[in-house]
Enzyme design. Structure first.
Site, short mmCIF file in Angstrom:
data_model
loop_
_atom_site.label_atom_id
_atom_site.label_comp_id
_atom_site.label_asym_id
_atom_site.label_seq_id
_atom_site.Cartn_x
_atom_site.Cartn_y
_atom_site.Cartn_z
N HIS A 1 -3.74 7.28 1.15
CA HIS A 1 -3.95 5.96 0.57
C HIS A 1 -5.39 5.53 0.82
O HIS A 1 -5.92 5.71 1.91
CB HIS A 1 -2.98 4.96 1.21
CG HIS A 1 -3.37 3.53 1.00
ND1 HIS A 1 -3.61 3.01 -0.25
CD2 HIS A 1 -3.58 2.52 1.88
CE1 HIS A 1 -3.95 1.73 -0.13
NE2 HIS A 1 -3.94 1.42 1.15
N CYS B 1 0.81 -1.23 0.00
CA CYS B 1 0.00 0.00 0.00
C CYS B 1 0.84 1.28 0.00
O CYS B 1 0.38 2.31 -0.49
CB CYS B 1 -0.95 0.01 1.19
SG CYS B 1 -2.17 -1.31 1.15
N ASN C 1 -9.81 -0.39 -2.66
CA ASN C 1 -8.40 -0.23 -2.31
C ASN C 1 -7.56 -0.84 -3.44
O ASN C 1 -7.54 -2.05 -3.62
CB ASN C 1 -8.11 -0.93 -0.99
CG ASN C 1 -6.66 -0.82 -0.55
OD1 ASN C 1 -5.80 -0.36 -1.30
ND2 ASN C 1 -6.38 -1.25 0.67
#
Length: 336
Positions: free
Chosen positions: A263, A116, A293
């Protein structure tokens, strides 16, 4: 001489195939309300295999847009930094595939495996190459194909409802304009929590033939695992720390932030950070509602989208921040 680096071009690509929360009912027991309440996600993009999209192919599509917007050609790019946790092959990595797909000269290609926070790490790496004068224009890509490796069942729903596919790219270029571009980057890790968000196999510790030989339907080691509450708790703390570290390094205050691109892990995390830093809605850009995501692609997709919408203007202070598996986290402070 030390140079500055600036983002000269941005681009992103997401598959056309939209998968809504209601669509997921075909594979698992879930509901739109259940998913939105926990994550804020309404839909995500999953690759349709018939289109030929892969992690590298999506990255190349995003890269073409970024290079064109930078006013450059593929032959002007000196180096590639490619971030992903879902490469097309175990090895080699996606960076060399980009060199081939874009028919570039035999420039160097580096792969970053920081999940991530992969794009944050990649941007920092590229920034150092430019600041030292080694390269002039670097292509930085974040791309992910999650849908091919998710457990699309009730057992796996806590993870599988979260992730989407997509890619984003930035061209980082040399600049001699002082006080603008990438001001600083701040990177951290805490490996003792590696198993709280991981994919155990296939790996050299759990190789594919071994899994196939066992043929154990209860073996979930080759699907992603996440200790959701544990990750959430650490994410909100590390996000804040990384942002504050970046601001303090540049003698800035939270009031100086013009745009925060967090993020896109969970809308609740982003909202918590927004409230903590007392930022108005027009100073934070979230798109997890549409894309889920997308891991290493999430920051660059959101940054590109915010720029396309006119939310980022010349001289704005832009803060990028991410937290994810590893655990790894970091921030980048940019004067646009």
């Amino acid at each position: 001489m030390m140079y500055n680096s600036k983002i000269s071009g941005l681009g992103y690509y997401v598959p056309e195939n939209i998968v809504t929360n209601d669509d997921l009912k075909k594979w698992m027991e879930t509901s739109d309300e259940w998913i939105q309440e926990r994550t804020g996600i309404e839909e995500r993009r999953w690759i349709d295999p018939s289109t030929g999209d892969t992690t590298a192919v999506m990255g190349a599509k995003a890269a073409k847009i970024a290079i064109e917007r930078a006013g450059l050609t593929k032959d002007d790019i000196d180096f590639i930094v490619f971030a992903t946790l879902s490469p097309d092959m175990y090895f080699p990595g996606g960076g060399v595939q980009i060199q081939d797909l874009l028919e570039m000269p035999t420039i160097g290609a580096l792969d970053v495996r920081n999940q991530c926070s992969g794009f944050i790490y990649s941007l920092s790496v590229a920034d150092q190459f430019i600041k030292t004068g080694m390269y002039k224009n670097i292509l930085v890509i974040g791309s992910e194909n999650h849908s091919g490796g998710l457990e699309k069942s009730t057992r796996g729903r806590n993870v599988s409802v979260i992730f989407g596919d997509g890619a984003g790219a930035a061209v980082l270029s040399r600049s001699e304009e002082k006080g603008k571009g990438l001001l600083s980057s701040h990177l951290h890790s805490e490996g003792k929590h590696a198993k709280e968000l991981m994919l155990e196999g296939p790996s050299t510790q759990r190789w594919v033939p071994e899994i196939m030989a066992e043929n154990d339907p209860e073996d979930v080691s080759y699907y992603p695992y996440m200790n959701g509450q544990f990750v959430f708790k650490h994410a909100i703390g590390r996000f804040s720390e990384a942002i504050m570290e970046g601001l303090q390094a540049n003698q800035l205050q939270k009031e100086d932030i013009d745009m925060l691109i967090p993020h896109q892990a969970n809308l609740r995390i982003a909202q918590f950070i927004q409230k903590k830093f007392q930022l108005s809605d027009d100073k934070v850009h979230n798109n997890i509602m549409k894309y889920g995501n997308t891991t290493a692609a999430s920051v660059i997709i959101a940054l590109t989208e915010a720029w396309e919408l006119g939310k980022i203007k010349d001289n704005d202070l832009v803060v990028l921040a991410a937290f994810g598996s590893g655990f790894t986290w970091g921030s980048v402070i940019i004067r646009w």
